[in-house]
Design a protein around this motif. Structure first.
Motif, PDB file in Angstrom:
ATOM      1  N   LEU A   1       0.816  -1.219   0.000  1.00  0.00           N
ATOM      2  CA  LEU A   1       0.000   0.000   0.000  1.00  0.00           C
ATOM      3  C   LEU A   1       0.848   1.267   0.000  1.00  0.00           C
ATOM      4  CD1 LEU A   1      -2.613   1.694   0.391  1.00  0.00           C
ATOM      5  CD2 LEU A   1      -2.476   1.165   2.841  1.00  0.00           C
ATOM      6  N   PRO A   2       1.908   1.379   0.831  1.00  0.00           N
ATOM      7  CA  PRO A   2       2.690   2.624   0.859  1.00  0.00           C
ATOM      8  C   PRO A   2       3.406   2.942  -0.447  1.00  0.00           C
ATOM      9  CG  PRO A   2       3.046   1.360   2.866  1.00  0.00           C
ATOM     10  CD  PRO A   2       2.322   0.457   1.916  1.00  0.00           C
ATOM     11  N   ALA A   3       3.481   2.003  -1.385  1.00  0.00           N
ATOM     12  CA  ALA A   3       4.137   2.292  -2.672  1.00  0.00           C
ATOM     13  C   ALA A   3       3.461   3.447  -3.387  1.00  0.00           C
ATOM     14  CB  ALA A   3       4.115   1.040  -3.549  1.00  0.00           C
ATOM     15  N   HIS A   4       2.169   3.633  -3.148  1.00  0.00           N
ATOM     16  CA  HIS A   4       1.439   4.711  -3.811  1.00  0.00           C
ATOM     17  C   HIS A   4       1.941   6.088  -3.395  1.00  0.00           C
ATOM     18  CE1 HIS A   4      -1.774   2.131  -5.525  1.00  0.00           C
ATOM     19  NE2 HIS A   4      -1.529   1.376  -4.457  1.00  0.00           N
ATOM     20  N   GLY A   5       2.665   6.185  -2.288  1.00  0.00           N
ATOM     21  CA  GLY A   5       3.143   7.474  -1.822  1.00  0.00           C
ATOM     22  C   GLY A   5       4.416   7.944  -2.497  1.00  0.00           C
ATOM     23  N   TYR A   6       5.093   7.079  -3.266  1.00  0.00           N
ATOM     24  CA  TYR A   6       6.345   7.469  -3.915  1.00  0.00           C
ATOM     25  C   TYR A   6       6.044   8.209  -5.217  1.00  0.00           C
ATOM     26  CZ  TYR A   6       8.838   4.582  -0.552  1.00  0.00           C
ATOM     27  OH  TYR A   6       9.352   4.068   0.606  1.00  0.00           O
TER      28      TYR A   6
ATOM     29  N   PHE B   1       2.981   9.262   4.814  1.00  0.00           N
ATOM     30  CA  PHE B   1       3.432  10.146   5.882  1.00  0.00           C
ATOM     31  C   PHE B   1       4.775   9.672   6.433  1.00  0.00           C
ATOM     32  CE2 PHE B   1      -1.119  10.886   5.676  1.00  0.00           C
ATOM     33  CZ  PHE B   1      -1.202  12.272   5.753  1.00  0.00           C
ATOM     34  N   ALA B   2       5.783   9.651   5.562  1.00  0.00           N
ATOM     35  CA  ALA B   2       7.125   9.247   5.964  1.00  0.00           C
ATOM     36  C   ALA B   2       7.833  10.423   6.637  1.00  0.00           C
ATOM     37  CB  ALA B   2       7.909   8.747   4.754  1.00  0.00           C
ATOM     38  N   HIS B   3       9.100  10.223   6.989  1.00  0.00           N
ATOM     39  CA  HIS B   3       9.769  11.215   7.842  1.00  0.00           C
ATOM     40  C   HIS B   3       9.873  12.585   7.203  1.00  0.00           C
ATOM     41  CE1 HIS B   3      13.695  10.536   5.686  1.00  0.00           C
ATOM     42  NE2 HIS B   3      13.239   9.310   5.591  1.00  0.00           N
ATOM     43  N   GLN B   4      10.155  12.668   5.895  1.00  0.00           N
ATOM     44  CA  GLN B   4      10.268  13.991   5.277  1.00  0.00           C
ATOM     45  C   GLN B   4       8.922  14.702   5.257  1.00  0.00           C
ATOM     46  OE1 GLN B   4      11.081  14.904   0.919  1.00  0.00           O
ATOM     47  NE2 GLN B   4      13.062  15.449   1.797  1.00  0.00           N
ATOM     48  N   ALA B   5       7.853  13.953   4.980  1.00  0.00           N
ATOM     49  CA  ALA B   5       6.521  14.559   4.923  1.00  0.00           C
ATOM     50  C   ALA B   5       6.094  15.081   6.290  1.00  0.00           C
ATOM     51  CB  ALA B   5       5.501  13.541   4.404  1.00  0.00           C
TER      52      ALA B   5
ATOM     53  N   MET C   1      -2.026   8.798  10.538  1.00  0.00           N
ATOM     54  CA  MET C   1      -0.973   8.968   9.532  1.00  0.00           C
ATOM     55  C   MET C   1      -0.282   7.640   9.284  1.00  0.00           C
ATOM     56  SD  MET C   1       0.862  12.552  10.627  1.00  0.00           S
ATOM     57  CE  MET C   1      -0.061  14.016  11.074  1.00  0.00           C
ATOM     58  N   ASP C   2      -0.331   7.177   8.035  1.00  0.00           N
ATOM     59  CA  ASP C   2       0.325   5.927   7.643  1.00  0.00           C
ATOM     60  C   ASP C   2       1.769   6.228   7.263  1.00  0.00           C
ATOM     61  OD1 ASP C   2       1.132   3.503   6.647  1.00  0.00           O
ATOM     62  OD2 ASP C   2      -0.186   3.530   4.897  1.00  0.00           O
ATOM     63  N   VAL C   3       2.705   5.802   8.110  1.00  0.00           N
ATOM     64  CA  VAL C   3       4.129   6.058   7.888  1.00  0.00           C
ATOM     65  C   VAL C   3       4.695   5.152   6.803  1.00  0.00           C
ATOM     66  CG1 VAL C   3       6.412   6.094   8.993  1.00  0.00           C
ATOM     67  CG2 VAL C   3       4.390   6.882  10.246  1.00  0.00           C
ATOM     68  N   GLY C   4       4.132   3.923   6.642  1.00  0.00           N
ATOM     69  CA  GLY C   4       4.611   3.058   5.568  1.00  0.00           C
ATOM     70  C   GLY C   4       4.666   1.595   5.951  1.00  0.00           C
ATOM     71  N   GLN C   5       5.688   0.906   5.396  1.00  0.00           N
ATOM     72  CA  GLN C   5       5.886  -0.528   5.622  1.00  0.00           C
ATOM     73  C   GLN C   5       6.543  -0.768   6.979  1.00  0.00           C
ATOM     74  OE1 GLN C   5       8.389  -1.558   2.242  1.00  0.00           O
ATOM     75  NE2 GLN C   5       6.616  -2.112   0.999  1.00  0.00           N
ATOM     76  N   CYS C   6       6.781  -2.051   7.298  1.00  0.00           N
ATOM     77  CA  CYS C   6       7.448  -2.363   8.566  1.00  0.00           C
ATOM     78  C   CYS C   6       8.858  -1.777   8.596  1.00  0.00           C
ATOM     79  CB  CYS C   6       7.474  -3.865   8.807  1.00  0.00           C
ATOM     80  SG  CYS C   6       8.207  -4.838   7.474  1.00  0.00           S
ATOM     81  N   ASN C   7       9.569  -1.802   7.465  1.00  0.00           N
ATOM     82  CA  ASN C   7      10.906  -1.224   7.409  1.00  0.00           C
ATOM     83  C   ASN C   7      10.883   0.282   7.587  1.00  0.00           C
ATOM     84  OD1 ASN C   7       9.868  -2.112   4.566  1.00  0.00           O
ATOM     85  ND2 ASN C   7      10.918  -0.159   4.227  1.00  0.00           N
TER      86      ASN C   7
END
Length: 550
Positions: free
Chosen positions: A269-274, A376-380, A454-460
């Motif tokens: 799912l988080p792939a859509h944020g790139y 919603f990763a660290h830069q965002a 806020m969805d930060v992303g995958q487990c990594n």
């Protein structure tokens, strides 16, 4: 068989007859034999490295092979036999090169082991698995810490394998991997030494996640908040599950202008944020289904081809097996496996074109399209840190909760849904990994312009969450443990073990973990972690919320 590396072990103790994941005794034994052979390869790699011989490709192989032994990755006994042969071939070739360099020092027995390639191979694997216990010489705490270290290492190398695919690696991380494998049989280390080694796995897992973050962001751009449709559109379709964004990108490139819509499943799912991935691939449309443990239902209903790129694969049902493809370390006997670092997805594409896809009648038209936000990763998040800081100082934000981790099918995981539903309206919920599918589509509203979920992303992307926490701590000029932040985590497999060890290595305290604590933690080891880091089991949503907000 005996396996206790995941959260869903039988009766919370360990799987003895058949794995709760669907893994059979023979595959379990072959996995244990592969780990043993990799342990024998490790001192050879370290010696070759010291002599200046090239070992980088062998290190990458070690990571992939160990990754394949994780829960719900590979169930194919033939693939494990191949990994074992490849490991032995690499070991023997490297030993010959070392001898040619003039080093004739004798090898330990584990580095000269040769299996009998007959019907006894499984029993040889069972014998190899018992050696780890025997090497602990009856000390259950050392055995517990060896397992913790090994399982954390499995999670770490999974992230390192993904980073390698994207051209990111650290030879020091590879060296550490071989060092840990070579030390698993050490009989001179005490409990304190093994605690330190387990935390060192956490330290190097942070580096592995950093490398993977660099690979993702350097290739596809930093994630940005992005709405992702949860409804389908009419037409031919391919579903991509797992974690591997590079394999997703490869498939998107090969399906461009082919009249196929590509959907993500599970942790993709988080792939859509790139932004670069989305900009180059308008046929990457939406997300279908939820977490890995629901794939039997999701895959059966999906009207197109399905590609599984990493864990978590469940034993497939015959009704959808013909449309299921695996890549990378993933495998199941009878499924179509697409080989290579850059697989040719044409068989999956042909299957998608053959299948009906979504009909117009399948598409929801009588209600507004449903969607969720990701990215919603660290830069965002740190890009709006001034808003966050002002909201905290003004009292609009009282507390942050990181609620996420691995999902699973075992009862008791409704705790996380209830917890998020009960989080007060003046609090923010950060989430990541497949644990979010317990509540990812809930509308929690906003605090000012900031969404409360806020969805930060995958487990990594625990790396991103850590960067967010560190960034906010710096902005407030306080320590991370002084932030109004509580971590409420779920775990299932070995990546979660690696992430937990990273958090402990960073000194983060008061983590709540569930739905149960790992069976491989002995009472004394659990006491050490509880006393040092205040690691605790979840209780009830109401009680834990009250404690966090006290």
């Amino acid at each position: 068989m005996f396996c206790e590396q995941c959260e869903q072990t039988a009766s919370g103790q360990g799987c003895h007859q058949w794995g709760a994941c669907g893994k059979g005794p023979e595959v379990n034994a072959l996995q244990d034999l592969l780990v043993y052979v990799l342990r024998g390869l490790a001192p050879v790699v370290l010696k070759a490295e010291a002599l200046g011989l090239p070992v980088r490709e062998i290190n990458a192989f070690t990571c992939e092979a160990l990754f394949a032994t994780m829960t719900n990755v590979n169930f194919d006994g033939d693939r494990f036999k191949t990994y074992i042969r490849q490991a032995l071939d690499r070991r023997n070739s490297l030993q010959a090169a070392i001898a040619s360099a003039g080093d004739t020092e004798p090898w330990p027995a584990i580095a000269t082991y040769e299996p009998q390639w007959d019907e006894s191979l499984s029993s040889q694997g069972q014998d190899a698995s018992l050696l780890l216990l025997q090497e602990a010489e009856g000390n259950i705490d050392i055995f517990s810490l060896k397992l913790t270290t090994l399982y954390g290492l499995k999670g770490m190398v999974a992230y390192a394998s993904h980073a390698w695919e994207l051209g990111q690696w650290d030879d020091n991380l590879f060296h550490f991997t071989q060092e840990i494998l070579s030390k698993l049989g050490d009989t001179h280390l005490e409990v304190g030494d093994w605690v330190a080694l387990a935390l060192a796995v956490g330290q190097w897992n942070f580096r592995a996640m950093e490398l993977l973050d660099s690979g993702h962001t350097g290739t596809y751009g930093h994630p940005v908040p992005t709405p992702v449709p949860l409804t389908a559109q009419a037409g031919k379709a391919i579903l991509v599950s797992g974690h591997d964004i590079k394999h997703l990108a490869t498939l998107l490139e090969q399906t461009r202008d082919r009249g196929i819509t590509v959907y993500t499943h599970g942790e993709l799912l988080p792939a859509h944020g790139y932004p670069k991935l989305k900009a180059d691939n308008p046929h990457l449309y939406g997300h279908y289904g939820t977490a890995w443990q629901n794939q039997v239902h999701d895959f059966a209903k999906f009207p197109g081809a399905i590609v599984v790129t990493t864990n978590c694969l469940m034993p497939p049902h015959g009704e959808y097996s013909p449309k299921l493809f695996t890549v990378g370390a993933v495998g199941y006997q009878g499924l179509q496996y697409l080989e290579g670092e850059t697989p040719d997805f044409e068989p999956a594409i042909a299957k998608a074109l053959e299948l009906p896809g979504f009909a117009a009648s399948d598409v929801e038209t009588d209600q507004p399209p449903r969607s969720v936000l990701t990215g919603f990763a660290h830069q965002a998040v740190l890009g709006v840190a001034d808003q966050v800081i002002e909201a905290v100082k003004s009292g609009k934000i009282r507390h942050f909760f990181l609620v996420g981790g691995c999902d699973g099918a075992k009862p008791g995981r409704t705790y996380y849904t209830e917890f998020v539903e009960k989080v007060p309206e003046d609090c923010i919920v950060l989430t990541l990994a497949c644990g979010k599918f317990r509540f990812f589509d809930k509308n929690l509203g906003h605090i000012g312009e900031l969404p409360r979920l806020m969805d930060v992303g995958q487990c990594n992307d625990a790396y991103s969450a850590i960067q967010i926490a560190l960034g906010l701590a710096t902005a407030f000029d306080i320590g991370v443990n002084e932030l109004p932040l509580s971590m409420v985590l779920s775990w299932y497999e070995q990546k979660a073990v690696a992430v937990l060890l990273t958090l402990l290595h960073l000194g983060i305290k008061d983590i709540r973990l569930g739905p149960t604590l790992p069976a491989f933690l002995s009472p004394n080891v659990l006491a050490i972690l509880s006393q040092t880091y205040q690691l605790k089991a979840i209780t009830t949503p109401d009680a834990d919320l009250a404690a966090c907000l006290a």
